[in-house]
Design an enzyme around this catalytic site. Structure first.
Site, PDB file in Angstrom:
ATOM      1  N   ARG A 237       0.814  -1.226  -0.030  1.00  0.00           N
ATOM      2  CA  ARG A 237      -0.001   0.012  -0.015  1.00  0.00           C
ATOM      3  C   ARG A 237       0.937   1.524   0.003  1.00  0.00           C
ATOM      4  O   ARG A 237       2.052   1.252   0.621  1.00  0.00           O
ATOM      5  CB  ARG A 237      -0.964   0.215   1.380  1.00  0.00           C
ATOM      6  N   GLU A 266      -4.346   7.195  -5.095  1.00  0.00           N
ATOM      7  CA  GLU A 266      -4.277   6.643  -6.394  1.00  0.00           C
ATOM      8  C   GLU A 266      -5.964   7.116  -6.655  1.00  0.00           C
ATOM      9  O   GLU A 266      -6.654   7.189  -5.852  1.00  0.00           O
ATOM     10  CB  GLU A 266      -4.407   5.039  -6.230  1.00  0.00           C
ATOM     11  N   HIS A 284      -1.442  -0.045  -9.741  1.00  0.00           N
ATOM     12  CA  HIS A 284      -1.883  -0.825  -8.751  1.00  0.00           C
ATOM     13  C   HIS A 284      -2.616  -2.125  -9.446  1.00  0.00           C
ATOM     14  O   HIS A 284      -3.945  -2.111  -9.515  1.00  0.00           O
ATOM     15  CB  HIS A 284      -3.054  -0.260  -7.858  1.00  0.00           C
TER      16      HIS A 284
HETATM   17  C1  8YV Z   1      -6.624  -5.271  -5.952  1.00  0.00           C
HETATM   18  C2  8YV Z   1      -5.485  -5.048  -3.707  1.00  0.00           C
HETATM   19  O1  8YV Z   1      -6.189  -4.410  -7.144  1.00  0.00           O
HETATM   20  O2  8YV Z   1      -5.912  -7.214  -2.960  1.00  0.00           O
HETATM   21  C3  8YV Z   1      -5.717  -5.951  -2.496  1.00  0.00           C
HETATM   22  O3  8YV Z   1      -5.730  -5.707  -1.371  1.00  0.00           O
HETATM   23  O4  8YV Z   1      -5.241  -3.955  -3.608  1.00  0.00           O
HETATM   24  C4  8YV Z   1      -5.669  -5.416  -5.210  1.00  0.00           C
HETATM   25  O5  8YV Z   1      -5.416  -6.989  -5.354  1.00  0.00           O
HETATM   26  C5  8YV Z   1      -7.847  -4.420  -5.514  1.00  0.00           C
HETATM   27  O6  8YV Z   1      -8.359  -4.881  -4.455  1.00  0.00           O
HETATM   28  C6  8YV Z   1      -8.788  -4.490  -6.696  1.00  0.00           C
HETATM   29  O7  8YV Z   1      -9.187  -3.192  -6.615  1.00  0.00           O
END
Ligand code: 8YV
Length: 318
Positions: A237, A266, A284
């Site tokens: 993150r 983001e 991301h």
């Molecule tokens: C995804 C993520 O891109 O799993 C997570 O926590 O940040 C990523 O795998 C996201 O959740 C999809 O929007």
């Protein structure tokens, strides 16, 4: 309480694939919040029938949003990270929360590895060198940095950190990790704090969970310990890194390079990143393969359907 169609209402906060929405529509009346011009008005209009929320890792679910949904019973996250979900609020109201662990682990580790190789070997710069004609006009590009055999520090040895450590074995790297606790089943050097880990690493990959507990964990002291030859990769993150300190280090030679999939704010990230030649940037997208996104979508759906049919949740968040 279900709506007039007899199906429970599902409020989807951010874009889901059309196939996913179609599959969810067999069980729920699906409301697409991200397409609404006035989101608050939209929520107020549908709120009484909303028993479930579908969100994404980076969107989460705030207490303010959940407070607008009096009939809410479950928040299903398309993503493993729940740092953007107000878990305390959910707990206080008995709202269940699910996520999508495991199915994305290997793809996220793959992209971390890709970023490490791309930043060290300057793969985007090499691509540009060929495309621009510079290779033919001016000759070879500048030499890059080796990855195999180097020392890799992993910040956070959870599922994804472990998948990264497995990849490092194939590259003959010396691996160490940092985290709150030493992991009994892992025979790797451990540091409670990332500063000594960075001091003993050539490359650092951040794989830890986001949230208040890790905010700014990788700050100026860690970057300084990693040093001018160091490479930082972040697949966790943006909040884990002190971005101002990172930009300063990248600009002033305090750090050799970075490979970043995640950022603060983001998708409108600090444009200072765009001006740096020693960064490789991704939107991301570490879990963004067709295969993994389909598996994540299926798991979101399985959790939601389990909830409304009274079956055990496949992947509840503890
Ligand atoms: C995804 C993520 O891109 O799993 C997570 O926590 O940040 C990523 O795998 C996201 O959740 C999809 O929007």
């Amino acid at each position: 309480m279900n709506d007039a169609t007899g199906k429970p209402g599902l409020l989807v906060l951010g874009p889901y694939a059309e196939e996913e929405l179609a599959a969810l529509a067999q069980h729920f009346t699906v409301h697409r919040l991200w397409e609404a011009a006035d989101r608050d008005a939209f929520i107020r209009g549908v709120a009484p029938g909303i028993r479930a929320v579908g969100t994404r890792g980076e969107i989460g679910a705030s207490a303010a949003l959940m407070a607008m949904l009096p009939a809410l019973e479950i928040v299903a996250c398309f993503g493993v990270g729940t740092d953007a979900i107000d878990l305390a609020h959910a707990r206080s109201r008995g709202i269940r929360v699910t996520n999508t662990p495991d199915v994305l682990t290997e793809d996220v580790a793959d992209l971390g590895w890709g970023l490490l190789l791309a930043a060290a070997r300057r793969i985007p710069a090499g691509d540009a060198h060929v495309r621009s004609g510079a290779w033919a006009a001016r000759g070879p590009m500048a030499l890059t940095t080796r990855v195999w055999g180097k020392r890799l520090g992993i910040v956070g040895l959870g599922r994804i950190g472990r998948a990264v450590a497995r990849r490092a074995q194939g590259f003959g790297m010396a691996v160490a990790y940092s985290g709150r606790t030493r992991q009994a089943d892992v025979d790797l050097p451990w540091h409670a704090d990332p500063v000594p880990l960075a001091r003993e690493s050539d490359m650092l990959m951040i794989c830890t969970a986001g949230g208040a507990g890790t905010q700014g964990l990788v700050g100026a002291a860690v970057l300084e310990a990693l040093g001018p030859g160091g490479i930082l990769v972040n697949i966790a993150r943006g909040s884990v890194v002190d971005e101002a300190a990172l930009l300063h280090a990248l600009r002033t030679g305090g750090l050799a390079a970075a490979g970043l999939d995640v950022f603060l704010n983001e998708p409108r990230i600090d444009e200072a990143f765009f001006t740096l030649e020693n960064v490789v940037l991704q939107p991301h997208h570490a879990s963004g393969t067709v295969e993994t996104r389909a598996a994540m979508g299926a798991l979101v759906r399985e959790n939601l359907v389990a909830h409304v049919t009274g079956a055990p949740l496949p992947t509840p968040v503890a």
